[in-house]
Design a protein around this motif. Sequence first.
Motif, PDB file in Angstrom:
ATOM      1  N   ILE A   1      37.992  42.671  44.473  1.00 39.33           N
ATOM      2  CA  ILE A   1      37.236  41.780  45.615  1.00 39.33           C
ATOM      3  C   ILE A   1      35.810  41.101  45.023  1.00 39.33           C
ATOM      4  O   ILE A   1      35.933  39.742  44.900  1.00 39.33           O
ATOM      5  CB  ILE A   1      36.871  42.585  46.660  1.00 39.33           C
ATOM      6  CG1 ILE A   1      38.051  43.344  47.372  1.00 39.33           C
ATOM      7  CG2 ILE A   1      35.986  41.657  47.663  1.00 39.33           C
ATOM      8  CD1 ILE A   1      37.797  44.229  48.596  1.00 39.33           C
ATOM      9  N   ALA A   2      35.352  41.897  44.087  1.00 41.27           N
ATOM     10  CA  ALA A   2      34.159  41.171  43.440  1.00 41.27           C
ATOM     11  C   ALA A   2      35.081  41.412  41.810  1.00 41.27           C
ATOM     12  O   ALA A   2      36.071  41.596  41.671  1.00 41.27           O
ATOM     13  CB  ALA A   2      32.930  42.030  43.466  1.00 41.27           C
ATOM     14  N   GLU A   3      33.928  41.275  40.790  1.00 34.66           N
ATOM     15  CA  GLU A   3      34.471  41.473  39.506  1.00 34.66           C
ATOM     16  C   GLU A   3      35.008  42.849  39.175  1.00 34.66           C
ATOM     17  O   GLU A   3      34.748  43.948  39.985  1.00 34.66           O
ATOM     18  CB  GLU A   3      33.217  41.270  38.458  1.00 34.66           C
ATOM     19  CG  GLU A   3      32.214  42.247  38.548  1.00 34.66           C
ATOM     20  CD  GLU A   3      31.228  42.320  39.478  1.00 34.66           C
ATOM     21  OE1 GLU A   3      31.333  41.260  40.483  1.00 34.66           O
ATOM     22  OE2 GLU A   3      30.365  43.285  39.699  1.00 34.66           O
TER      23      GLU A   3
ATOM     24  N   GLU B   1      34.689  35.570  45.042  1.00 34.56           N
ATOM     25  CA  GLU B   1      34.391  36.690  45.512  1.00 34.56           C
ATOM     26  C   GLU B   1      34.084  36.236  47.143  1.00 34.56           C
ATOM     27  O   GLU B   1      34.681  36.977  47.924  1.00 34.56           O
ATOM     28  CB  GLU B   1      33.163  37.246  45.030  1.00 34.56           C
ATOM     29  CG  GLU B   1      32.774  38.521  45.767  1.00 34.56           C
ATOM     30  CD  GLU B   1      31.359  39.192  45.061  1.00 34.56           C
ATOM     31  OE1 GLU B   1      31.141  38.726  43.862  1.00 34.56           O
ATOM     32  OE2 GLU B   1      30.672  39.971  45.844  1.00 34.56           O
ATOM     33  N   SER B   2      33.622  35.080  47.330  1.00 36.58           N
ATOM     34  CA  SER B   2      33.238  34.936  48.732  1.00 36.58           C
ATOM     35  C   SER B   2      34.530  34.541  49.400  1.00 36.58           C
ATOM     36  O   SER B   2      34.711  34.375  50.670  1.00 36.58           O
ATOM     37  CB  SER B   2      32.110  33.686  48.858  1.00 36.58           C
ATOM     38  OG  SER B   2      31.148  33.893  48.065  1.00 36.58           O
ATOM     39  N   PHE B   3      35.547  34.014  48.719  1.00 36.49           N
ATOM     40  CA  PHE B   3      36.663  33.366  49.412  1.00 36.49           C
ATOM     41  C   PHE B   3      37.825  34.606  49.294  1.00 36.49           C
ATOM     42  O   PHE B   3      38.896  34.081  49.385  1.00 36.49           O
ATOM     43  CB  PHE B   3      37.136  32.193  48.707  1.00 36.49           C
ATOM     44  CG  PHE B   3      36.354  30.855  49.316  1.00 36.49           C
ATOM     45  CD1 PHE B   3      37.049  30.263  50.275  1.00 36.49           C
ATOM     46  CD2 PHE B   3      35.038  30.618  48.932  1.00 36.49           C
ATOM     47  CE1 PHE B   3      36.409  29.077  50.950  1.00 36.49           C
ATOM     48  CE2 PHE B   3      34.233  29.543  49.554  1.00 36.49           C
ATOM     49  CZ  PHE B   3      34.989  29.085  50.502  1.00 36.49           C
ATOM     50  N   HIS B   4      37.642  35.767  48.800  1.00 38.70           N
ATOM     51  CA  HIS B   4      38.354  36.883  48.793  1.00 38.70           C
ATOM     52  C   HIS B   4      39.149  37.031  50.339  1.00 38.70           C
ATOM     53  O   HIS B   4      40.272  36.855  50.615  1.00 38.70           O
ATOM     54  CB  HIS B   4      37.868  38.006  48.317  1.00 38.70           C
ATOM     55  CG  HIS B   4      38.804  39.008  48.530  1.00 38.70           C
ATOM     56  ND1 HIS B   4      39.794  39.614  47.723  1.00 38.70           N
ATOM     57  CD2 HIS B   4      38.957  40.337  49.337  1.00 38.70           C
ATOM     58  CE1 HIS B   4      40.581  40.579  48.342  1.00 38.70           C
ATOM     59  NE2 HIS B   4      40.013  41.011  49.245  1.00 38.70           N
ATOM     60  N   TYR B   5      38.080  37.093  51.280  1.00 37.29           N
ATOM     61  CA  TYR B   5      38.166  37.084  52.503  1.00 37.29           C
ATOM     62  C   TYR B   5      37.144  36.409  53.137  1.00 37.29           C
ATOM     63  O   TYR B   5      36.045  36.518  52.910  1.00 37.29           O
ATOM     64  CB  TYR B   5      38.164  38.610  53.066  1.00 37.29           C
ATOM     65  CG  TYR B   5      38.182  38.828  54.572  1.00 37.29           C
ATOM     66  CD1 TYR B   5      39.417  38.925  54.994  1.00 37.29           C
ATOM     67  CD2 TYR B   5      37.250  38.397  55.501  1.00 37.29           C
ATOM     68  CE1 TYR B   5      39.728  39.298  56.452  1.00 37.29           C
ATOM     69  CE2 TYR B   5      37.522  38.571  56.799  1.00 37.29           C
ATOM     70  CZ  TYR B   5      39.078  38.877  57.351  1.00 37.29           C
ATOM     71  OH  TYR B   5      39.157  38.952  58.706  1.00 37.29           O
ATOM     72  N   ILE B   6      37.356  35.318  54.115  1.00 36.45           N
ATOM     73  CA  ILE B   6      36.728  34.685  54.702  1.00 36.45           C
ATOM     74  C   ILE B   6      36.461  34.565  56.204  1.00 36.45           C
ATOM     75  O   ILE B   6      37.713  34.953  56.899  1.00 36.45           O
ATOM     76  CB  ILE B   6      36.678  33.046  54.450  1.00 36.45           C
ATOM     77  CG1 ILE B   6      38.195  32.419  54.731  1.00 36.45           C
ATOM     78  CG2 ILE B   6      36.709  32.693  52.918  1.00 36.45           C
ATOM     79  CD1 ILE B   6      38.196  30.875  54.777  1.00 36.45           C
ATOM     80  N   LEU B   7      35.650  34.175  56.928  1.00 40.33           N
ATOM     81  CA  LEU B   7      35.418  34.122  58.288  1.00 40.33           C
ATOM     82  C   LEU B   7      36.180  32.764  58.863  1.00 40.33           C
ATOM     83  O   LEU B   7      36.097  31.993  58.082  1.00 40.33           O
ATOM     84  CB  LEU B   7      34.071  34.387  58.823  1.00 40.33           C
ATOM     85  CG  LEU B   7      33.576  35.499  58.476  1.00 40.33           C
ATOM     86  CD1 LEU B   7      31.817  35.662  58.647  1.00 40.33           C
ATOM     87  CD2 LEU B   7      34.081  36.915  58.885  1.00 40.33           C
TER      88      LEU B   7
END
Lengths: 590, 590
Positions: A177-179, A256-262
């Motif tokens: 999800i992150a590095e 990272e921010s676009f792994h899951y977005i609102l």
Amino acid sequence: MILDKINNSKDLKNLTVDEMTLLADEMRELIIKKVNAIGGHMGPNLGIVETTIAMHYVFDMPVDKVVFDVSHQCYPHKILTGRKDGFTNPENYFKYTGYTAPEESEYDLFKIGHTSTSVSLATGVAKARDLKGENYNVIALIGDGSLSGGEALEGLDNAAVLNSNIIIVVNDNEMSIAENHGGIYDNLKLLRETKGQAECNFFKSLGFDYLYVEEGNNIQEMISAFEKVKGTKKPIVVHIHTLKGKGLEPAEENKESFHYILAGTLDEKPETASAPAVETYTSLTREFIRNKIKSDKRAIVVNAGTPGVFGFDKEYREDLGSQYTDVGIAEEHAVAYSSALAKSGAKPIFTVMSSFIQRTYDQLSQDLGLNNSPLTILVYWGGISGADATHLCTFDIPMVSNIPNLVYMSPTNKEEYLAMLEYAYNQNERPVAIRVPMTELVSTGIPDTTDYSQINKYKVVTQGEKVAILGLGNFFSLAGEVKEYLRSELGIDATLINPVYTTGIDVELLENLKQNHELVITLEDGVLDGGFGEKISRFYGNSDMKTLNYGAKKEFTDRVPLQELYERYHLTKELILKDVKETLKEKVCG
Amino acid sequence: MILDKINNSKDLKNLTVDEMTLLADEMRELIIKKVNAIGGHMGPNLGIVETTIAMHYVFDMPVDKVVFDVSHQCYPHKILTGRKDGFTNPENYFKYTGYTAPEESEYDLFKIGHTSTSVSLATGVAKARDLKGENYNVIALIGDGSLSGGEALEGLDNAAVLNSNIIIVVNDNEMSIAENHGGIYDNLKLLRETKGQAECNFFKSLGFDYLYVEEGNNIQEMISAFEKVKGTKKPIVVHIHTLKGKGLEPAEENKESFHYILAGTLDEKPETASAPAVETYTSLTREFIRNKIKSDKRAIVVNAGTPGVFGFDKEYREDLGSQYTDVGIAEEHAVAYSSALAKSGAKPIFTVMSSFIQRTYDQLSQDLGLNNSPLTILVYWGGISGADATHLCTFDIPMVSNIPNLVYMSPTNKEEYLAMLEYAYNQNERPVAIRVPMTELVSTGIPDTTDYSQINKYKVVTQGEKVAILGLGNFFSLAGEVKEYLRSELGIDATLINPVYTTGIDVELLENLKQNHELVITLEDGVLDGGFGEKISRFYGNSDMKTLNYGAKKEFTDRVPLQELYERYHLTKELILKDVKETLKEKVCG
């Protein structure tokens, strides 16, 4: 559109590679549109489109079977297996779950949402096939980030000796999800750099045959790879290199921010996906941790691969430096590691999401509880919600509360939370978990000077009579509403209590309630079975005190609207009043 | 004796290698004598004597620190760290635990008894050292059998990137408790055969420096190895080859039976260590499984590295052939694998010890419960006991019973057990766990024709009035005694109920009890918190029915005699009678 011709995976067989490449673009467009409309996993799905097409083209699904890991990368699979209407028609955006779901399609084998399960599950599918004398391919599709989980590693160790057909597709997009964190990722890097030729190969060391594919987003490459391994008689790892977020520039750049977005993220500046502007329990925690790290070299914060849950963005993590450990997806290690840190004089704070603390029961019991290490655990998102069945956060109270030596606290406002954080951090006696409130931030404005070392001492907020209401954590405010409602509707001046501790009983206080109370009501934001309320009911079992326990039913709910669940569980002041009336009516004595 | 000169690890420094070799013989003699006298882990301790001496000779304990995995190989360590009186004097044989125990010595860091924890714990110790700017060696000593556990693999992945001093000693004796299973063991074999030279190296693939020692039972060899790695600035694995059971012929020849032996084993024929002569619940299970395997090719039995617990001796396992899977110490994988087997039309039976099912909470919830796979789980040894704190079997009821979809049954006699086994095996609706009775075998002689698909239907054994006693599983007989005692002492004709299911409530039956009962007593052989009795108390909370719940307190007990625990928990008919008198006296109404 090519997609018009595709109703299930068999229809792919008639397409040319060029057509499939166009199809990939069409699918990508649908995924971007839908995910931006309702939110969801963007990066993982965009990165796996070509692989999914090639897999369905080469293999004979659903006879051949694929098990997705986490399954947050199954949107392309759903589009190709009779569920494209959930993507083409906005009215159907909520028709299918964001995870594999056997009830939706014969192409889905398991309901999955926690990581690192695919290899073990696929090994079982393959073994069942062998026992029954059947003959088909079994594929596990697992991301590099999930490889570090103990269940995945146990699974790989066993899949390697299956001695028959199993294909482990390792989707290496160089990101969790992150590095990524862990030694295995240096080996994946080496394998990428050597195009899979390096002799020192983690997968080969376990006994797998091994195939590397540099262009995992190239359909022809993936078709050739799958054709090579189709029908293999031996366990093989197909290590593919893909681009997370492929085809969407901000997602490629900001993985990272676009792994899951609102919902609506693409319509705003991506930055807004990060740190919150107003003060929240999350921002309070971030500040608390930062201050400890800056003022105490023994302080260290530990998490297991989900920094975003806690608002630990890249800048924040870099600021913490060596006093921040992301162990990767490895919750068991995280607890044992943190327990040892605490036992050795460091000041660890382990942050974890309620649904994922489930992965650490034995470590909480043996590595932590039995050794009584003074670890601070912060449990996030605990409470009833409309989440997917795979990500419910209603079981942490029963799981944590029945392990000896652990103390589990539930703050009800900002000042309490800060005081509990200070207590947990500074004490050296025991493991202390705190359930970070899921409510809007509530502030009394008055510093909390409670001595929380007096374990299991409940707080009487307002002394009344006849009825006592124990409102735990998130539900303390509901308890207050019920109190007011009992006054206005029944003229009862109820006692309002903040029990603070889910792990024990305030014997003296509960005994005293017997003097001028007939009924004790408990409210907890989690499943009732094995939880807090039952401890109260047990305590009063041999007395005339009546009890009513409120919380969730023991069940897996799947995206049920929260209000509907509250109605189902009688978690409204009106329904509680109804029960109270009946109970007091029934009461013969007193 | 050399040992006379050794009171703690520092005294070793003055010895020559020859003296240390003599010391090893003296220690071995003590260990054999003590273990044969009171029972314990024979093989693991005999194999690690030389390594332990060399470690204490080379390193500066307790400043340098060692974390033992499982710690069932810590006897030599205890002898060298001020606790030899527990081995030299039979009167002190029970003075020290069979596991590391910080309360006994500053040389012991953690209380440990479950496997695969040492690397994670050592990583935490090392990280705390670095945070505090201290400087000493941290060693994890882990056996090859423990390497397959998810926690160990997660730990290795993270230890490898610690970027400072940590020494992982892999004690490779080519055995788990039974033989090893998993791909990693082929790599260990390759490394042994190449004297550590093979390029394909599991540990190197994770990023460790690596050193191989062929003669792990040679003190000089081990001293040289430890001197090489002492003060290392990088994570390193020291892979040592040792002989399990070294120095005791039967233990060297029969490694599995001599992993752990009962008192007096050496005085009899070792064979007697295996299969029981009389019929027991274990022998019944062995027969049930064998018959299914022989009559149904879909049948398969799965366990996680502890076949001895279930009486699966070598001959029995070979007889099951490919329908037997030992996944090695990998409980998480075992559950996911078994769940997938069940989901795919096989008929898996997963056998597990109560204390170790704790390692599978999230898999029971997500891989199994959420997917509702018709897996049969047999839980052994569940119940209150005088065991070490590390091997308590009192938590399985709270852990299993509060997970949705799981059904957990507690048979009370042979015929019930066999009927439940048939039900669990043949049904296709849900996961069914059965708690194998810990009592002497009880037989009614009458086949049990109960339809167990009627989930949560309790059995009224004898209908009475005023008091109802729910005796779960192991405690059904105690419930019967209490019933008789209430009759003789109070003239009460109590209703006796066998609740069968720990996972749910028989609403209709419990409602009916309200008509002519004032008190419901529950008895369960496990910790009360989160368990069965509390569910009953919650149910009756809003009624006039009194309840008394009996079971264990939520605590880690350590080798406390069983009878003492029964007294402490009021688990005797006399103490229960006392409570009943008070409760009925207190009762104002009815």
